[in-house]
Scaffold this active site. Structure first.
Site, PDB file in Angstrom:
ATOM      1  N   PHE A 203     -30.690 -13.235   9.284  1.00  0.00           N
ATOM      2  CA  PHE A 203     -31.912 -13.878   8.801  1.00  0.00           C
ATOM      3  C   PHE A 203     -32.668 -14.446   9.994  1.00  0.00           C
ATOM      4  O   PHE A 203     -32.079 -14.991  10.918  1.00  0.00           O
ATOM      5  CB  PHE A 203     -31.633 -14.943   7.727  1.00  0.00           C
ATOM      6  CG  PHE A 203     -30.974 -16.201   8.193  1.00  0.00           C
ATOM      7  CD1 PHE A 203     -31.709 -17.348   8.433  1.00  0.00           C
ATOM      8  CD2 PHE A 203     -29.591 -16.252   8.371  1.00  0.00           C
ATOM      9  CE1 PHE A 203     -31.101 -18.513   8.852  1.00  0.00           C
ATOM     10  CE2 PHE A 203     -28.967 -17.401   8.795  1.00  0.00           C
ATOM     11  CZ  PHE A 203     -29.725 -18.547   9.037  1.00  0.00           C
ATOM     12  N   HIS A 204     -33.984 -14.255   9.952  1.00  0.00           N
ATOM     13  CA  HIS A 204     -34.809 -14.698  11.073  1.00  0.00           C
ATOM     14  C   HIS A 204     -36.252 -14.959  10.678  1.00  0.00           C
ATOM     15  O   HIS A 204     -37.010 -15.500  11.463  1.00  0.00           O
ATOM     16  CB  HIS A 204     -34.813 -13.621  12.166  1.00  0.00           C
ATOM     17  CG  HIS A 204     -35.549 -12.376  11.779  1.00  0.00           C
ATOM     18  ND1 HIS A 204     -34.966 -11.384  11.031  1.00  0.00           N
ATOM     19  CD2 HIS A 204     -36.827 -11.983  11.989  1.00  0.00           C
ATOM     20  CE1 HIS A 204     -35.851 -10.422  10.820  1.00  0.00           C
ATOM     21  NE2 HIS A 204     -36.989 -10.763  11.388  1.00  0.00           N
TER      22      HIS A 204
END
Length: 356
Positions: A203-204
């Site tokens: 996740f980013h």
């Protein structure tokens, strides 16, 4: 010889360019000049992809990164324009939905150089996402749109592209070409020793990392899953690592450094579930036959949700945990050949050659 200037800057673009550039090289009458904007500048997020995937070294390295969206896009626009004025290409080829994509398309359009947009027509319908702004604007100023799916074609039709002097072509998804080509070259990450069946997580996206409540909810879910369901393996993006530290949050999972594409394929082949907010990883999971849980409120890849390969859960702790529990170990099949069957890169090169 007909010249194409290709503009890349981020991990998904390196992966796509790896197969399209190969197809361009194999097409008589085409030559390619490669610009790397530097948007992903960490060696593990950039250089390693060129080394592993056999992408030609960039002819131009702009080294533009670590600034705000407007600053980054503006600097890229200035520097890309200089290159285009020097190279005088027949086409500019851009990929996806990053700041590099939009800057490249803008620079070319203002110089009246035709733009070809790979992965055109995708929509999340969330204008809070910078990627959505980038892809919409890029589509509007392109001369040919290479669409990966039926839904992308339908999006452009609804937006009136049938009445615009723009060629809209459905060619499939180059990510499937990449996944199939490199599957046999997958490489185990150095020092990785976990058994198969772990939960592979990435996740980013700013919608999650820049929202303290969403970020805390995701981390709470990951910590719970790691303790109670299966090991959570998280290759952590440098920016995300800094944000988590700044928020004073603690990740109790199996953290590893960002990995190259061949290592990512290896992890995907052995995971029991993919948990992500990445657009590209959603498809990579599908190509490897693995179920995916997506920590976003929308996805560009709605066909994966429709066929049951992907489940949207937002950033709700309970929803993430529940979806992970009933998807862990589940496999999926590409029975409808959703993304073109691995022949897209050659089709793009052929089309470009005929259009120039």
């Amino acid at each position: 010889m007909k010249k194409i200037v290709t503009i890349v800057g981020a991990r998904p673009q390196f992966i796509k360019a790896s197969v399209v550039s190969k197809a361009i090289q194999e097409t008589d009458g085409l030559t390619e000049v490669l610009i790397h904007t530097g948007q992903h500048f960490d060696a593990n997020m950039s250089d390693v992809f060129f080394e592993q995937l056999g992408i030609p070294r960039p002819d131009y390295q702009l080294n533009i990164n670590s600034v705000n969206h407007g600053d980054m896009t503006g600097r890229m626009l200035i520097e890309i324009e200089k290159v285009l004025l020097k190279e005088q290409p027949d086409w500019v080829l851009v990929y996806g939905d990053t700041n590099s994509t939009l800057a490249g398309a803008l620079a070319a359009a203002k110089l009246h150089i035709p733009v070809a947009h790979v992965e055109a027509g995708l929509r999340s319908f969330n204008m809070q996402m910078p990627e959505e702004i980038n892809r919409i604007l890029t589509d509007q100023i392109s001369s040919v749109l290479f669409c990966p799916t039926d839904s992308a074609m339908a999006n452009l039709k609804r937006e009136g592209f049938d009445d615009k002097p723009i060629q809209v072509l459905q060619v499939g998804d180059v990510m499937q070409d990449s996944a199939e080509f490199f599957a046999q070259k997958a490489t185990q990450p150095q020092g990785f020793e976990l058994d198969d069946g772990f939960i592979l997580t990435t996740f980013h996206r700013a919608e999650n990392t820049d929202n303290p409540e969403r970020l805390a909810a995701i981390i709470t879910a990951l910590n719970h899953l790691h303790t109670n369901l299966a090991p959570v393996v998280l290759p952590l993006h440098p920016r995300t690592r800094k944000v988590i530290a700044a928020q004073g949050l603690k990740l109790d999972v199996h953290l590893i450094d960002p990995v190259g594409y061949l290592e990512m394929i290896w992890l995907l082949q052995r995971t029991g579930l993919v948990l992500t907010d990445s657009g590209g990883v959603q498809k990579e999971a599908f190509f490897m036959g693995k179920a995916c849980v997506t920590m976003r409120d929308q996805t560009e890849w709605i066909e994966l949700v429709e066929v049951g390969a992907n489940e949207l859960v937002g950033a709700d702790t309970n929803n993430i945990i529940e979806a992970a529990m009933h998807n862990l170990g589940r496999t999926v099949k590409d029975e409808s050949r959703l993304y073109g069957g691995g022949k897209t890169s050659k089709e793009i090169a052929k089309r470009l050659n005929s259009l120039i």
